[in-house]
Design a protein around this motif. Structure first.
Motif, PDB file in Angstrom:
ATOM      1  N   ARG A 119      20.420  35.979  57.701  1.00 44.72           N
ATOM      2  CA  ARG A 119      19.114  35.649  56.765  1.00 44.72           C
ATOM      3  C   ARG A 119      18.438  36.865  56.687  1.00 44.72           C
ATOM      4  O   ARG A 119      17.848  37.273  55.835  1.00 44.72           O
ATOM      5  CB  ARG A 119      18.240  34.487  57.171  1.00 44.72           C
ATOM      6  N   PHE A 120      18.326  37.596  57.988  1.00 42.88           N
ATOM      7  CA  PHE A 120      17.540  38.680  58.058  1.00 42.88           C
ATOM      8  C   PHE A 120      18.203  39.805  57.018  1.00 42.88           C
ATOM      9  O   PHE A 120      17.595  40.379  56.106  1.00 42.88           O
ATOM     10  CB  PHE A 120      17.380  39.350  59.319  1.00 42.88           C
ATOM     11  N   LEU A 121      19.575  40.072  57.146  1.00 40.57           N
ATOM     12  CA  LEU A 121      20.105  41.155  56.268  1.00 40.57           C
ATOM     13  C   LEU A 121      20.235  40.632  54.629  1.00 40.57           C
ATOM     14  O   LEU A 121      19.779  41.825  54.100  1.00 40.57           O
ATOM     15  CB  LEU A 121      21.592  41.098  56.751  1.00 40.57           C
ATOM     16  N   TYR A 122      20.126  39.387  54.425  1.00 36.77           N
ATOM     17  CA  TYR A 122      19.856  39.084  53.018  1.00 36.77           C
ATOM     18  C   TYR A 122      18.278  39.377  52.487  1.00 36.77           C
ATOM     19  O   TYR A 122      18.172  39.656  51.521  1.00 36.77           O
ATOM     20  CB  TYR A 122      20.275  37.800  52.829  1.00 36.77           C
ATOM     21  N   CYS A 123      17.355  38.967  53.470  1.00 34.86           N
ATOM     22  CA  CYS A 123      16.039  39.298  53.119  1.00 34.86           C
ATOM     23  C   CYS A 123      15.844  41.067  52.829  1.00 34.86           C
ATOM     24  O   CYS A 123      15.108  41.240  51.626  1.00 34.86           O
ATOM     25  CB  CYS A 123      15.192  38.836  54.021  1.00 34.86           C
ATOM     26  N   LEU A 124      16.481  41.853  53.351  1.00 37.16           N
ATOM     27  CA  LEU A 124      16.714  43.242  53.059  1.00 37.16           C
ATOM     28  C   LEU A 124      17.238  43.295  51.923  1.00 37.16           C
ATOM     29  O   LEU A 124      16.636  44.352  51.274  1.00 37.16           O
ATOM     30  CB  LEU A 124      17.271  44.051  54.475  1.00 37.16           C
ATOM     31  N   TYR A 125      18.433  42.824  51.926  1.00 36.17           N
ATOM     32  CA  TYR A 125      19.280  43.190  50.414  1.00 36.17           C
ATOM     33  C   TYR A 125      18.421  42.596  49.363  1.00 36.17           C
ATOM     34  O   TYR A 125      18.231  43.366  48.219  1.00 36.17           O
ATOM     35  CB  TYR A 125      20.272  42.495  50.452  1.00 36.17           C
ATOM     36  N   LYS A 126      17.625  41.327  49.402  1.00 34.26           N
ATOM     37  CA  LYS A 126      16.835  40.794  48.272  1.00 34.26           C
ATOM     38  C   LYS A 126      15.780  41.664  47.882  1.00 34.26           C
ATOM     39  O   LYS A 126      15.526  41.836  46.629  1.00 34.26           O
ATOM     40  CB  LYS A 126      16.474  39.427  48.679  1.00 34.26           C
ATOM     41  N   ASP A 128      15.619  44.988  48.332  1.00 31.32           N
ATOM     42  CA  ASP A 128      16.176  46.202  47.917  1.00 31.32           C
ATOM     43  C   ASP A 128      15.697  47.464  48.880  1.00 31.32           C
ATOM     44  O   ASP A 128      15.253  48.468  48.473  1.00 31.32           O
ATOM     45  CB  ASP A 128      15.524  46.573  46.474  1.00 31.32           C
ATOM     46  N   HIS A 129      15.861  47.098  50.154  1.00 35.76           N
ATOM     47  CA  HIS A 129      15.664  48.228  51.031  1.00 35.76           C
ATOM     48  C   HIS A 129      16.658  47.981  52.262  1.00 35.76           C
ATOM     49  O   HIS A 129      17.071  47.076  52.206  1.00 35.76           O
ATOM     50  CB  HIS A 129      14.145  48.376  51.539  1.00 35.76           C
ATOM     51  N   GLY A 130      16.820  48.924  53.156  1.00 32.75           N
ATOM     52  CA  GLY A 130      17.507  48.936  54.240  1.00 32.75           C
ATOM     53  C   GLY A 130      16.945  48.457  55.545  1.00 32.75           C
ATOM     54  O   GLY A 130      15.690  48.239  55.607  1.00 32.75           O
ATOM     55  N   GLY A 131      17.603  48.322  56.742  1.00 29.10           N
ATOM     56  CA  GLY A 131      17.072  47.858  57.820  1.00 29.10           C
ATOM     57  C   GLY A 131      18.520  48.041  58.998  1.00 29.10           C
ATOM     58  O   GLY A 131      19.416  48.561  58.677  1.00 29.10           O
ATOM     59  N   VAL A 132      17.944  47.637  60.066  1.00 30.82           N
ATOM     60  CA  VAL A 132      18.908  47.824  61.526  1.00 30.82           C
ATOM     61  C   VAL A 132      19.318  46.410  61.794  1.00 30.82           C
ATOM     62  O   VAL A 132      18.150  45.709  62.326  1.00 30.82           O
ATOM     63  CB  VAL A 132      18.257  48.715  62.298  1.00 30.82           C
ATOM     64  N   LEU A 133      20.620  46.014  61.980  1.00 31.29           N
ATOM     65  CA  LEU A 133      20.595  44.845  63.017  1.00 31.29           C
ATOM     66  C   LEU A 133      20.961  45.430  64.486  1.00 31.29           C
ATOM     67  O   LEU A 133      22.110  46.014  64.578  1.00 31.29           O
ATOM     68  CB  LEU A 133      21.982  44.150  62.348  1.00 31.29           C
ATOM     69  N   GLY A 134      20.212  45.163  65.305  1.00 30.60           N
ATOM     70  CA  GLY A 134      20.113  45.944  66.703  1.00 30.60           C
ATOM     71  C   GLY A 134      20.578  44.905  67.787  1.00 30.60           C
ATOM     72  O   GLY A 134      19.988  45.251  68.832  1.00 30.60           O
ATOM     73  N   ASP A 135      21.442  43.969  67.511  1.00 28.23           N
ATOM     74  CA  ASP A 135      21.835  43.030  68.353  1.00 28.23           C
ATOM     75  C   ASP A 135      22.456  43.917  69.700  1.00 28.23           C
ATOM     76  O   ASP A 135      23.186  44.884  69.359  1.00 28.23           O
ATOM     77  CB  ASP A 135      22.689  41.835  67.898  1.00 28.23           C
ATOM     78  N   ASP A 136      22.658  43.140  70.579  1.00 33.43           N
ATOM     79  CA  ASP A 136      23.529  43.651  71.960  1.00 33.43           C
ATOM     80  C   ASP A 136      24.738  43.764  71.490  1.00 33.43           C
ATOM     81  O   ASP A 136      25.537  42.743  70.791  1.00 33.43           O
ATOM     82  CB  ASP A 136      22.940  42.770  72.922  1.00 33.43           C
ATOM     83  N   ARG A 271      20.796  50.078  52.761  1.00 26.02           N
ATOM     84  CA  ARG A 271      21.256  50.690  53.603  1.00 26.02           C
ATOM     85  C   ARG A 271      21.088  49.923  54.843  1.00 26.02           C
ATOM     86  O   ARG A 271      20.095  49.678  55.411  1.00 26.02           O
ATOM     87  CB  ARG A 271      20.875  52.180  54.137  1.00 26.02           C
ATOM     88  N   ILE A 272      22.273  49.479  55.650  1.00 23.88           N
ATOM     89  CA  ILE A 272      22.384  48.593  56.893  1.00 23.88           C
ATOM     90  C   ILE A 272      22.865  49.437  58.087  1.00 23.88           C
ATOM     91  O   ILE A 272      23.958  50.046  57.727  1.00 23.88           O
ATOM     92  CB  ILE A 272      22.997  47.336  56.630  1.00 23.88           C
ATOM     93  N   GLY A 273      21.810  49.508  59.157  1.00 23.78           N
ATOM     94  CA  GLY A 273      22.589  50.066  60.419  1.00 23.78           C
ATOM     95  C   GLY A 273      22.950  49.051  61.410  1.00 23.78           C
ATOM     96  O   GLY A 273      21.952  48.205  61.552  1.00 23.78           O
TER      97      GLY A 273
END
Length: 868
Positions: A119-126, A128-136, A271-273
């Motif tokens: 859901r977080f990644l789709y919110c970034l996509y929707k 139109d900007h990037g973000g970081v999924l920083g899970d362990d 952009r997704i890191g």
């Protein structure tokens, strides 16, 4: 050393029992007491033991305790079976068209934290900007990414509907995935496991053909390596990508690197890191990463440095003025609030902690052998190092310049300097600072094993001559004890632990572990050290496997599978550099890191080879450090970096141990600067003294934030913890022969200290502590309101959980000292009309209900006494 300085972990834990879920985590007990009894007694505070043969055989339900692992990456444990109902996960808003949803075939196998990540990644996509999924590491970042792509590309739609979408010009552009070479195959396997994508790999000789497929719109997912992208970035940057995913995104921490500059040219805002180690060494690395995924999100680099980095670093200084601390606290909270828009960070404890039995990260300071100490001192006395130590002293020629600027800029009589400048007798522009790294390497080698500083036959002749000359100089009169200055290939000599402090401690620890049925991961950064440890394992008769950089990629997974399946394999010998990614070794419950790394993320990645989803036992980590050597400074810097990361990324409250400030010449303190690197620490307990000193201090600026009510609540919260804490029970019940006698707090503590010191000395251990107790001081929820801390769903909160949540609400609460806890313990014993020993025995036999009732009555009487 006080008893709580080192608690070990030699107690084995059984597999999870299907009949009595959920089980508690095993206790953290004293290493000295565990060493006295290799077979811990069954009973209180210990889960029922399960023999190693049973745990590796078929369980009642026909499933192996350590199931065979597929050669995939993070997701391999998550794709075995369904986790939820077979229904799609809708991502788009109600009434939004087209409908975007994760296919039911994927959603049913996701854990809840993974659905939240999608859901977080789709919110970034929707947006139109990037973000970081920083899970362990090990929480399934790869799976969450694939689930997002499956939803965006409509992989749950019928073929006819997909064809209609193509006709309506809704076809998405291709997706670029940039990752380390070692995990390209893992990404391919995961895509084939989870969804139907047309995947191509842009790596190797077929690159032109792949580009043709891209031009023909026949490729949905393009996977390439960091090196390939760095070399061919101009070609790939011309393509309009729908989404770009960078795996292990912490590789983008250096804005001056060629890779970072290449990634800046990618044509997409989405952009997704993916990274479990968002910040490794410096706070500015945060800016570089987030300025790539979402340009401008943190302002300019200069603004970030002045507004965030400098205040946070100076506010963490141990003697920072109150106003510095307050400013740092405000900037920390502001930075965390900004990062939340672009970052989702979860830990194992927050997500799958209830499915695992926990991990203990112990830092063990081993005494160097007498020969090691003498060689280390001689190395510090070498002209090369003396030149660096005295660099700021006035020059002996009488000029106003320092020695490094005048007559001692070059070191013609130095073995290392002469080799580095064999073609340039006048030196280089960096002299004498070009000596720093080579000299540090030599000190680290001596700290680990004396054989490492001898010449390597595989090196060029000039380097072998230099190493032989240096070895002769530092061995001096002891050269016969180490078999000369030439590299020793004698099996018995290399496997002997007499002259290596760490190996002496390792020998006794491994004997204890293997007798309890534990399986061990043994990491080292040096391949030569792995060779020595291999001979040591052969001599001791351990059955082991080995993996290093020379192990073919095609064989690595089979080695892992064999180790996980085979009860006879006791030890896995792994290179820290080769074992950082893609290895799932959940059959091991003991991890030894033989040599520390300057980058704390390297050691944490090694630990997570064992501590990940699927681990059924309590994991115990031992980081071995040579006491009185450079390695103490290496570890102290690790603590400093981890604390800065916790502050900047998670907003945690950390105790201020160090006076030094990174990249600040004015405040080098005890950590930074060349003179600190080459200090003689042989007569000091460097790390121990710092942690003990600042662990007892509570700055007035922090006390000012605490109220009487918060202190009372914390003390009440502590009463329960000390009553059921086996550490305190051991402290008061250590000697059954004293029953009936009056035992004071002081005599009990002195007895335990003496006992600990004797036992640890036998193991060659000077002192030790638990890393998580040193690094993580406070919760990340500080500064939040009560509403923000509560769980997101409407589930009923237990009184115990609510009590913890209430305690968290107090910002920077004052922690009771050990003396306060002991006094409170004594008061409770007096209230019960018992002596300390008698009261401790009563606790051992009391039920949880009896403890609760006693505590309620005691607190009620205490409150009445206060009011009266």
């Amino acid at each position: 050393m006080s008893e709580n300085r080192f608690k070990d972990c030699l107690t084995t834990c059984s597999a999870i029992s299907d009949q009595n879920p959920p089980l508690r985590k095993p206790p953290r007990s004293s290493v000295s007491r565990q060493l006295q009894r290799l077979d811990p007694p069954e009973g209180l505070y210990q889960l029922p033991r399960q023999p190693i043969k049973e745990s590796l055989a078929e369980e009642k339900h026909g499933e192996p305790a350590f199931p065979p692992l597929r050669p995939h990456r993070e997701s391999r444990s998550f794709s075995l079976d369904a986790r939820g109902p077979y229904e799609p996960l809708v991502l788009s808003s109600p009434g939004e068209s087209p409908l975007v949803q994760v296919p039911a075939s994927i959603n049913c196998r996701l854990l809840e934290h993974q659905r939240e990540g999608v859901r977080f990644l789709y919110c970034l996509y929707k947006n139109d900007h990037g973000g970081v999924l920083g899970d362990d590491m090990g929480l399934g970042k790869t799976i969450q990414t694939i689930a997002l792509l499956a939803a965006v590309f409509g992989k749950d739609a019928e073929p006819i509907q997909q064809h209609d979408d193509l006709n309506n010009n809704t076809k998405k552009g291709p997706v670029l995935i940039v990752c380390p070479t070692s995990v390209i195959r893992n990404w391919e396997n995961e895509f084939s496991e989870w969804a139907e994508f047309s995947v191509a790999v842009y790596h190797g000789p077929n690159r032109e053909m792949i580009l043709e497929k891209l031009d023909a719109h026949c490729v949905e997912i393009l996977i390439t390596s960091f090196d390939t992208f760095r070399i061919h970035d101009r070609i790939l940057s011309e393509i309009n990508w729908e989404i770009v995913v960078v795996d292990e995104a912490h590789r983008l921490k250096n804005e001056k690197s060629r890779l970072y500059k290449a990634c800046l040219g990618i044509k997409t805002r989405k952009r997704i890191g993916l990274t479990g180690t968002i910040m490794q060494n410096k706070i500015l690395e945060l800016f570089n990463l987030f300025d790539w995924v979402s340009p401008g999100s943190l302002g300019t680099r200069e603004h970030f440095r002045d507004f965030y980095e400098e205040p946070l670093k100076h506010g963490q200084r141990s003697s920072a003025p109150d106003r510095f601390v307050q400013v740092a606290d405000k900037r920390k909270q502001h930075l965390v609030s900004v990062l939340k828009k672009y970052l989702l960070r979860r830990t194992k404890e927050e997500t799958i902690g209830h499915l695992m039995l926990g991990k203990e990260d112990n830092v063990v300071f081993c005494a160097m052998s007498e020969l090691q100490k003498r060689v280390y001192k001689r190395m510090l006395e070498q002209p090369d190092i003396q030149c660096l130590i005295n660099k700021d002293l006035p020059c002996s020629c009488g000029s106003p310049l320092t020695q490094a600027e005048c007559c001692h800029r070059i070191v013609p009589n130095g073995v290392i300097w002469s080799y580095l400048h064999r073609d340039s007798p006048e030196g280089c522009d960096s002299c004498p600072f070009c000596l720093v790294l080579p000299c540090l390497i030599k000190l680290q080698q001596i700290s680990n094993h004396l054989e490492l500083i001898k010449p390597n036959p595989k090196d060029e002749i000039d380097k072998q001559k230099k190493d032989a000359e240096l070895a002769s100089a530092v061995f001096d009169a002891d050269i016969d004890l180490v078999g000369g200055s030439a590299q020793n290939e004698n099996f018995m000599g290399l496997s002997d632990v007499e002259h290596c402090g760490k190996m002496r401690a390792l020998e006794k620890l491994m004997l204890t572990w293997t007798s309890n049925g534990d399986k061990i991961l043994l990491f080292s950064y040096s391949v030569r050290m792995l060779d020595i440890l291999e001979k040591f394992l052969i001599r001791k008769g351990y059955c082991f496997a080995r993996l290093d950089g020379s192990t073919p990629m095609s064989l690595r997974q089979s080695l892992v599978d064999d180790f996980n399946r085979s009860p006879s394999k006791q030890v896995f010998l792994i290179s820290t550099r080769a074992g950082g990614l893609g290895l799932n070794l959940v059959s091991a419950n003991r991890v030894v890191i033989f040599d520390p790394n300057w980058n704390p993320a390297q050691d944490l990645q090694a630990q997570d080879r064992s501590f990940r989803y699927g681990q059924k036992r309590h994991v115990v980590v031992f980081r071995l450090l040579a006491a009185g050597s450079l390695e103490e400074l290496v570890y102290s810097r690790q603590v400093y970096k981890q604390q800065l990361s916790n502050i900047a990324v998670s907003g945690k409250m950390e105790k201020r141990y160090f006076e030094g400030v990174q990249d600040c010449k004015e405040f080098k303190g005890e950590l930074f600067g060349i003179c600190n690197l080459f200090r003689d620490l042989s007569d000091k307990l460097f790390t121990s003294e710092i942690i003990e000193l600042h662990g007892k201090q509570q700055p007035e600026s922090e006390n000012a934030h605490c109220t009487n009510e918060s202190t009372k609540l914390e003390m009440d919260h502590t009463i329960r913890s000390l009553l059921i804490n086996p550490k305190f029970l051991e402290h008061h019940c250590h000697n059954e022969q004293t029953e009936g006698n009056e035992v004071t707090m002081e005599s009990s503590a002195l007895s335990m200290d003496s006992e600990n010191k004797m036992k640890l000395t036998d193991f060659g251990i000077v002192y030790a502590h638990r890393n998580e107790e040193v690094v993580n001081m406070g919760p990340s929820e500080e500064g939040k309101s009560d509403e923000e801390i509560k769980p997101r769903d409407n589930t009923q909160i237990s009184p115990k959980t609510q009590e913890s949540i209430d305690a968290v609400g107090f910002c920077k609460r004052k922690q009771p000292t050990k003396e306060q806890k002991l006094r409170e313990y004594n008061r409770i014993a007096q209230y019960m009309g018992m002596e300390i020993f008698q009261f401790s025995r009563w606790i051992l036999s009391a039920s949880s209900l009896e403890l609760d009732q006693m505590l309620q009555k005691y607190k009620k009487k205490k409150k009445q006494g206060t009011e009266g």
